[in-house]
Write a protein that holds these residues in place. Structure first.
Motif, PDB file in Angstrom:
ATOM      1  N   SER A 121      45.148   4.054  20.436  1.00  0.00           N
ATOM      2  CA  SER A 121      45.655   2.766  19.976  1.00  0.00           C
ATOM      3  C   SER A 121      44.804   1.601  20.470  1.00  0.00           C
ATOM      4  CB  SER A 121      47.089   2.573  20.467  1.00  0.00           C
ATOM      5  OG  SER A 121      47.099   2.422  21.877  1.00  0.00           O
ATOM      6  N   ARG A 123      45.906  -0.729  22.197  1.00  0.00           N
ATOM      7  CA  ARG A 123      46.299  -0.979  23.577  1.00  0.00           C
ATOM      8  C   ARG A 123      45.316  -0.306  24.548  1.00  0.00           C
ATOM      9  NH1 ARG A 123      51.452  -2.192  24.952  1.00  0.00           N
ATOM     10  NH2 ARG A 123      52.209  -1.168  23.047  1.00  0.00           N
ATOM     11  N   GLU A 335      47.836  10.963  24.924  1.00  0.00           N
ATOM     12  CA  GLU A 335      48.619  10.918  23.690  1.00  0.00           C
ATOM     13  C   GLU A 335      48.220   9.722  22.833  1.00  0.00           C
ATOM     14  OE1 GLU A 335      50.897  12.953  22.402  1.00  0.00           O
ATOM     15  OE2 GLU A 335      50.600  14.409  24.015  1.00  0.00           O
ATOM     16  N   GLU A 336      48.181   9.958  21.540  1.00  0.00           N
ATOM     17  CA  GLU A 336      47.953   8.860  20.592  1.00  0.00           C
ATOM     18  C   GLU A 336      49.246   8.072  20.452  1.00  0.00           C
ATOM     19  OE1 GLU A 336      46.508  10.475  16.914  1.00  0.00           O
ATOM     20  OE2 GLU A 336      45.435  12.058  17.984  1.00  0.00           O
ATOM     21  N   GLU A 337      49.152   6.777  20.717  1.00  0.00           N
ATOM     22  CA  GLU A 337      50.357   5.938  20.636  1.00  0.00           C
ATOM     23  C   GLU A 337      50.820   5.776  19.191  1.00  0.00           C
ATOM     24  OE1 GLU A 337      51.730   1.350  21.669  1.00  0.00           O
ATOM     25  OE2 GLU A 337      49.918   2.172  22.583  1.00  0.00           O
ATOM     26  N   TYR A 404      49.905  -1.481  16.319  1.00  0.00           N
ATOM     27  CA  TYR A 404      51.090  -1.236  17.139  1.00  0.00           C
ATOM     28  C   TYR A 404      52.251  -0.961  16.199  1.00  0.00           C
ATOM     29  CZ  TYR A 404      48.359  -3.706  20.739  1.00  0.00           C
ATOM     30  OH  TYR A 404      47.379  -4.109  21.604  1.00  0.00           O
TER      31      TYR A 404
END
Length: 605
Positions: A121, A123, A335-337, A404
């Motif tokens: 992401s 982020r 982990e992929e958000e 997001y």
């Protein structure tokens, strides 16, 4: 200047066996080559161990008493040469066949890591340090090749040779030879593992400080202009020097502890080999062994202990490479958000209507950004969002692109929740001109064509004309082949934004987003670009995030945001008619623009 305290904790949580199992799929993809390499390895070791056995027969044949006729054992000499040749051939065969496996695994892992980084992401990418990641990736990709190299070229051959030597010793000589050999090897391995584990944290610290120093160097170069603006060259050099100083100390400790390890290993081998030779010499004196047996035992021990001495280095390097590999695998396990739903389908853009429905969002629980935001951009409409910095304007564009996921509510395109469609189809349907345009260190043509890699030269030039940058490019010495520099630093802010506008024009998406797209332009260029953007946006659904209110007076609807909420909405005219926030912002900007206009020169007397 203080250096961040290094911790060894991440490496204590390493799972080396799991990481080694992670390599099995790479080997399985080349299972045919792996099998041929292993067969070549076994044949090479059979030839290697057969050499001292044949040498024993040669020595015994030539060791005749005085008075007896000496016959040259031609067959044995030819066999000796054939074994030497076979050992060399099968070793090289193993290397040549396995090369595809090693470098293929490096290629696949590097590709897999970059693919995963692109999936992570926004982020993650806002928090990452580019220099650290590039150095970790470099070491991690190399670690796969190194581990395979150590396993197939060092560890397995040494184990195979050890087993063959053990068979010969057990079958032809007294058990004490085998006992001393096994005991020497066991003590050597235990000593190597214990001392290596003790000194591993020096290597871990070296890696951490190496990545940190690389990150500091890359950051200072990426922010070259900022460093110059504040005369902070010495500050950056001191910071880099202090980190390298800590790295140097860790490297010296690593090297001195390795010298201690090497001396201990050499001592163990020397003691074991001495006992073996004493026993063999005693056997020759007593007539229990021939001179050829002495040569055989000595040669076998030398052949086995030579790779065993390297095995200590291999063990240490294997631990180092496992530490390097662990960093990459932890990155791959991150982990992929933002993920596509299991039943995600391609977005079907029919009319291009965008709707934010009671949307709430927070980057972290204690930092709410948007609260109960609801609005609709109908097909072909232009909706502008204005407000003070931090009001949440640019966050709307990030949520629309699904960088997001919303905390509450929904974002819909033609009635489809964007969380239920594939990310690729979603982003295919949207084009953006960001406030801060970052270009690739490639040609201008490459940067414009990036929106649609198959576009022709004519299509790229047409997009540049609509963005009012074609003439500027054509007048450059290298034209469209001009390289823009890292992050586009060779172009001005306005030129970069016009390249970005040309790029989105070339993409021709159903939905357009302009995130303060004219903020770096002068007034004359801004008017030309606004006209072009107006022409481009006529047949598109358009969301405009604006700072200059003069650029959005023609919007079908203007949303005025404050603290993550929509306080006012309406056209420019209706909002000015109210005595609200928009009217205050308009008056303030008009005043600032008037003050910025230089006074007219007085007429000459």
């Amino acid at each position: 200047m203080s250096i961040p305290r290094y911790t060894d904790a991440p490496h204590k949580n390493r799972q080396d066996l799991r990481n080694l199992r992670h390599m099995l799929p790479y080997l399985w993809d080349y299972r045919g080559r792996v099998l041929v390499a292993l067969v070549s390895l076994i044949l090479a070791k059979l030839a290697t161990v057969g050499i001292p056995v044949l040498l024993k027969e040669i020595v015994d044949t030539l060791d005749v008493e005085k008075g007896q006729a000496l016959v040259l054992p031609i067959v044995l000499f030819l066999g000796y040469g054939a074994l030497r040749l076979g050992s060399s051939f099968f070793n090289e065969m193993r290397d040549a066949v396995f090369a595809r496996v090693r470098y293929g695994a490096m290629r696949k892992l590097s590709h897999q890591v970059l693919q995963h980084l692109h999936r992570l992401s926004l982020r993650f990418h806002l928090e990452r340090r580019t220099g650290n990641i590039t150095r970790d990736l470099e070491r991690g990709a190399q670690s796969v090749s190194s581990i395979m190299n150590y396993m197939v070229f060092n560890i397995l051959p040494t184990v195979a040779e050890f087993l063959l030597v053990a068979v010969i010793l057990l079958s032809q000589y007294e058990p004490r030879f085998t006992i001393v050999t096994f005991l020497t090897v066991a003590v050597y391995i235990v000593y190597t593992m214990l001392v290596s584990e003790w000194r591993m944290h020096y290597r871990h610290r070296m890696n951490a400080l190496d990545s940190q120093a690389n990150g500091q160097a890359v950051d200072s170069l990426l922010n070259y202009e900022t460093v110059k603006y504040f005369n902070n060259e010495q500050f950056e050099l001191h910071r880099y020097h202090d980190t390298l100083d800590e790295w140097e100390k860790a490297a010296v400790k690593s090297q001195t502890s390795m010298s201690l390890l090497n001396f201990g290993q050499g001592a163990i081998i020397a003691i074991g080999l001495t006992f073996i030779m004493i026993y063999a010499g005693h056997g020759v004196v007593n007539g229990e062994m021939s001179l050829g047996d002495l040569v055989l035992v000595n040669t076998l021990m030398l052949q086995m202990f030579m790779p065993l001495s390297f095995l200590g280095i291999i063990y240490r390097m294997l631990k180092y490479t496992l530490a390097d590999m662990d960093l990459v695998l932890k990155l791959l396990n991150r982990e992929e958000e933002i993920r596509d739903a299991s039943d995600a389908v391609p977005l079907q853009v029919r009319r291009g209507e965008v709707r934010f429905e009671q949307v709430a969002f927070a980057y972290s629980p204690d930092r709410p950004i948007l609260r109960d935001v609801t609005f609709t951009i109908r097909p072909g409409q232009k909706v502008a969002v204005v407000g003070h910095s931090g009001a949440g304007k640019s966050t709307l564009a990030r949520l629309l692109f699904r960088f997001y996921d919303v905390s509450a509510g929904r974002v819909l395109i033609d009635g489809q929740d964007i969380r239920q469609v594939t990310q690729q189809s979603l982003r295919d349907a949207i084009g953006i001109v960001p406030q801060d345009t970052v270009l690739f260190n490639e040609s201008i043509f490459y940067n414009i064509q990036y929106a649609r890699p198959g576009a022709s030269q004519e299509e790229v030039e047409q997009a540049a004309r609509m963005a009012h940058i074609h003439e500027f490019i054509a007048n450059l010495p290298q034209g469209y082949d001009t390289v823009v520099g890292e992050r586009g630093l060779k172009l001005s802010g306005g030129e970069k934004q016009r390249v970005a506008i040309a790029r989105v024009i070339l993409k021709n998406p159903a939905i357009l987003v302009f995130d303060e797209a004219t903020s770096s332009l002068d007034s004359q260029s801004e008017q030309a670009i606004l006209k072009a953007l107006h022409e481009v946006a006529e047949q598109h659904t358009t969301l405009v995030v604006a700072h200059r209110l003069s650029t959005i007076v023609d919007a079908d609807e203007i949303l005025v945001m404050e603290a993550g909420q929509i306080l006012e909405r309406g056209t420019h005219t209706t909002l000015l008619a109210r005595d609200g926030l928009y009217r205050q912002m308009w008056r303030l900007q008009q005043k600032e623009e008037q003050q910025a206009i230089p006074p007219s020169p007085l007429p000459e007397a």
